[in-house]
Design an enzyme around this catalytic site. Structure first.
Site, short mmCIF file in Angstrom:
data_model
loop_
_atom_site.label_atom_id
_atom_site.label_comp_id
_atom_site.label_asym_id
_atom_site.label_seq_id
_atom_site.Cartn_x
_atom_site.Cartn_y
_atom_site.Cartn_z
N ARG A 145 0.83 -1.21 0.00
CA ARG A 145 0.00 0.00 0.00
C ARG A 145 0.86 1.26 0.00
O ARG A 145 1.86 1.34 0.71
CB ARG A 145 -0.95 0.01 1.20
CG ARG A 145 -1.93 -1.15 1.14
CD ARG A 145 -3.17 -0.98 1.98
NE ARG A 145 -3.90 -2.25 2.00
CZ ARG A 145 -4.76 -2.63 1.06
NH1 ARG A 145 -5.03 -1.83 0.04
NH2 ARG A 145 -5.37 -3.80 1.14
N VAL A 179 10.33 8.06 -6.90
CA VAL A 179 11.23 6.98 -6.47
C VAL A 179 11.73 6.30 -7.74
O VAL A 179 10.92 5.86 -8.57
CB VAL A 179 10.52 5.96 -5.56
CG1 VAL A 179 11.45 4.80 -5.21
CG2 VAL A 179 10.03 6.64 -4.27
N HIS A 207 7.67 1.47 -10.68
CA HIS A 207 6.51 1.04 -9.90
C HIS A 207 5.23 1.39 -10.62
O HIS A 207 5.10 2.44 -11.24
CB HIS A 207 6.52 1.62 -8.48
CG HIS A 207 6.71 3.10 -8.38
ND1 HIS A 207 7.91 3.73 -8.66
CD2 HIS A 207 5.86 4.10 -8.02
CE1 HIS A 207 7.78 5.04 -8.47
NE2 HIS A 207 6.54 5.29 -8.09
#
Lengths: 114, 114
Positions: B29, B96, B100
């Site tokens: 999450r 980041v 992702h």
């Protein structure tokens, strides 16, 4: 004749401004662009939504992304960056039920993503 | 020890609320959720951005998506729908630098997508 507009684009029955084409996927410009560059990349195979992906379709999804990276590079977006997204069903904002990857760039994309 | 926060999550060195795990990818999450469901799905392999994808990584990208569809189904989002996205570099909103996939759902996602 298919009644899916993206299958008809893939078959050359409806014109589109193609920017990429290979054996598995093709890319063309979105008719309602939300950024200076807004391209849709679709599999030639009719897959309605992300929920309908089969294990053997993993290579198709991978190809959608390698096509996106190639198109972004050609459009001069690689270093500045870009956003890629796939919507699924109503809450996701999907309006054409043939899987498609949105590639957006040429401006700062904001957060949250819609 | 890696200085990549997502590599450290994958290695179990930093805690995260895992919702999915297999040999290639894991899902957890987002700490700053932008929707009732907001999960990040990452490859175990360190790949900085979409620009760094190699042809042999197509299976990894496919797996990110099959994981997303499975998580969406478990969260009760499959029928209502959801949005998936991958940001690349600054204009895309990437913060980041370990690839992702964002999975967002549980509300109507808006257009434009950021």
């Amino acid at each position: 004749m298919s009644d899916c507009i993206f299958c008809r684009i893939a078959a050359g029955e409806i014109p589109a401004e193609l920017v990429y084409e290979d054996d598995l996927v093709l890319g063309f410009r979105d008719l309602s662009p939300q950024a200076p560059t807004h391209v849709l990349i679709i599999p030639r195979k009719h897959i309605a939504t992300l929920n309908d992906l089969q294990p053997e379709d993993e290579a198709i999804v991978g190809r959608l992304y390698s096509a996106a990276a190639q198109i972004a590079a050609r459009e001069g977006l690689a270093e500045r960056g870009y956003r890629t997204l796939i919507n699924c069903n109503a809450d996701g904002g999907q309006t054409v039920f043939h899987l498609h990857l949105h590639l957006l760039g040429g401006r700062q994309m904001n957060w949250p993503p819609g």
